[in-house]
Design an enzyme around this catalytic site. Structure first.
Site, PDB file in Angstrom:
ATOM      1  N   LEU A  13       0.349  13.405  -1.197  1.00  0.00           N
ATOM      2  CA  LEU A  13       0.896  12.220  -0.326  1.00  0.00           C
ATOM      3  C   LEU A  13       2.039  11.442  -1.189  1.00  0.00           C
ATOM      4  O   LEU A  13       3.083  11.055  -0.375  1.00  0.00           O
ATOM      5  CB  LEU A  13      -0.223  11.345  -0.060  1.00  0.00           C
ATOM      6  CG  LEU A  13      -1.030  11.499   1.238  1.00  0.00           C
ATOM      7  CD1 LEU A  13      -2.390  10.555   1.095  1.00  0.00           C
ATOM      8  CD2 LEU A  13      -0.301  11.521   2.478  1.00  0.00           C
ATOM      9  N   ASP A  53       1.716   6.290 -16.709  1.00  0.00           N
ATOM     10  CA  ASP A  53       0.005   6.276 -16.397  1.00  0.00           C
ATOM     11  C   ASP A  53      -0.101   5.043 -16.245  1.00  0.00           C
ATOM     12  O   ASP A  53      -0.259   4.078 -16.877  1.00  0.00           O
ATOM     13  CB  ASP A  53      -0.317   6.879 -17.764  1.00  0.00           C
ATOM     14  CG  ASP A  53      -1.776   6.944 -18.059  1.00  0.00           C
ATOM     15  OD1 ASP A  53      -2.238   6.449 -17.251  1.00  0.00           O
ATOM     16  OD2 ASP A  53      -2.213   7.499 -18.949  1.00  0.00           O
ATOM     17  N   ASN A  80       0.395   4.269  -5.376  1.00  0.00           N
ATOM     18  CA  ASN A  80      -0.070   5.368  -4.673  1.00  0.00           C
ATOM     19  C   ASN A  80      -1.070   6.083  -5.450  1.00  0.00           C
ATOM     20  O   ASN A  80      -2.008   6.839  -4.942  1.00  0.00           O
ATOM     21  CB  ASN A  80       1.044   6.411  -4.041  1.00  0.00           C
ATOM     22  CG  ASN A  80       0.423   7.707  -3.649  1.00  0.00           C
ATOM     23  OD1 ASN A  80      -0.193   7.851  -2.697  1.00  0.00           O
ATOM     24  ND2 ASN A  80       0.549   8.896  -4.687  1.00  0.00           N
ATOM     25  N   TYR A 156     -15.217   5.691  -4.887  1.00  0.00           N
ATOM     26  CA  TYR A 156     -13.932   5.591  -4.379  1.00  0.00           C
ATOM     27  C   TYR A 156     -13.958   4.530  -3.363  1.00  0.00           C
ATOM     28  O   TYR A 156     -12.892   3.826  -3.116  1.00  0.00           O
ATOM     29  CB  TYR A 156     -13.856   6.904  -3.883  1.00  0.00           C
ATOM     30  CG  TYR A 156     -12.213   7.001  -3.249  1.00  0.00           C
ATOM     31  CD1 TYR A 156     -11.160   7.247  -3.912  1.00  0.00           C
ATOM     32  CD2 TYR A 156     -12.269   6.957  -1.978  1.00  0.00           C
ATOM     33  CE1 TYR A 156     -10.061   7.362  -3.355  1.00  0.00           C
ATOM     34  CE2 TYR A 156     -11.017   7.316  -1.231  1.00  0.00           C
ATOM     35  CZ  TYR A 156      -9.919   7.272  -1.860  1.00  0.00           C
ATOM     36  OH  TYR A 156      -8.736   7.391  -1.369  1.00  0.00           O
ATOM     37  N   LYS A 160     -11.474   0.987  -2.999  1.00  0.00           N
ATOM     38  CA  LYS A 160     -10.493   0.724  -1.957  1.00  0.00           C
ATOM     39  C   LYS A 160     -10.656  -0.353  -1.138  1.00  0.00           C
ATOM     40  O   LYS A 160      -9.629  -0.801  -0.600  1.00  0.00           O
ATOM     41  CB  LYS A 160     -10.340   2.129  -0.765  1.00  0.00           C
ATOM     42  CG  LYS A 160     -10.051   3.523  -1.589  1.00  0.00           C
ATOM     43  CD  LYS A 160      -8.254   3.144  -2.219  1.00  0.00           C
ATOM     44  CE  LYS A 160      -7.735   4.369  -2.735  1.00  0.00           C
ATOM     45  NZ  LYS A 160      -6.510   4.056  -3.119  1.00  0.00           N
ATOM     46  N   THR A 189      -4.782  17.629   1.723  1.00  0.00           N
ATOM     47  CA  THR A 189      -4.193  17.645   0.396  1.00  0.00           C
ATOM     48  C   THR A 189      -5.269  18.295  -0.558  1.00  0.00           C
ATOM     49  O   THR A 189      -6.652  18.270  -0.081  1.00  0.00           O
ATOM     50  CB  THR A 189      -3.625  16.194  -0.095  1.00  0.00           C
ATOM     51  OG1 THR A 189      -4.830  15.420  -0.336  1.00  0.00           O
ATOM     52  CG2 THR A 189      -2.515  15.658   0.813  1.00  0.00           C
TER      53      THR A 189
END
Length: 230
Positions: A13, A53, A80, A156, A160, A189
């Site tokens: 992305l 990084d 991102n 995850y 978010k 992806t």
């Protein structure tokens, strides 16, 4: 010319966002942890490259110094860079597994945002775009009609949720910089095992916000279709 930095942009992305924004006339800088892959991606797109990084203070500080010397300011920062982490049932998940995900998805975002604020404030209409996910939405993960409810990704998803809340808090506390969160949705992806809509569609929400200039709102959470419930 609008100067834009996208973290984690050597593939997926981030790479597609960079491609579209180069096409829109932005001076794009690809931030990537892997220098070789990052330079190859930048050369392919006609973008600049900076080794970055997001989990390392020295790397982030060096990237700031590079952008300061090369551009003098930063109009758009796209946070991102992110990782999925181990897919583990919540009952088996350890603190270290969650910490690994948060180091990039949450702490990395804070580290990069804090470091680049002076360069953003040197721009006329600075904007920060944080890539979030519907997997972090309390509403969507409890809706059986939504794909987000089918994936119990506690580390995850909760990272978010934090990204979205951080975006809102930044927007409330820092009115001279626009802060918005965007959800690419399930995009085909490597990250998703090539399941979902096209990478071009996944990049739409971020590209739209990045190209609004002085008309950029603040404190919004959207995907390509509009506002998201949280």
């Amino acid at each position: 010319m609008t100067t834009t930095l996208i973290t984690g942009a050597n593939r997926g992305l981030g790479h597609e966002m960079a491609r579209q924004l180069v096409g829109a006339g932005h001076e794009v800088w690809i931030g990537a942890r892997d220098a070789e892959n990052g330079r190859e991606a930048a050369d392919r797109l006609g973008a600049g490259f900076v080794q970055l990084d997001v989990t390392d203070d020295a790397s982030v500080d060096a990237a700031v110094a590079t952008l300061r010397a090369q551009a003098g300011h930063l109009d758009v920062l796209v946070n991102n860079a992110g990782l999925l982490g181990e897919v583990t049932a919540p009952e088996d998940m350890t603190a270290d597994q969650i910490r690994h995900v948060y180091e990039t998805n949450v702490f990395g975002l804070v580290r990069v945002t804090h470091a680049f604020l002076p360069l953003l404030r040197a721009a006329t209409a600075p904007s920060v775009i944080n890539v979030t996910s519907g997997l972090g939405s309390f509403t969507l993960v409890q809706d059986p009609e939504r794909v987000e409810s089918q994936h119990p990704l506690a580390a995850y998803g909760s990272s978010k949720s934090a990204v979205t809340m951080l975006t809102v808090q930044y927007a409330r506390a820092i009115p001279d910089v626009r802060f918005n969160a965007v959800d690419p949705g399930q995009t085909a992806t490597d990250f998703t095992g090539r399941i979902g809509h096209s990478v071009e569609e996944g990049a739409e929400a971020a590209v739209r916000i990045a190209t609004l200039g002085p008309d950029t709102p603040t404190g919004t959470v959207t995907d390509r279709a509009g506002a998201l419930p949280w």
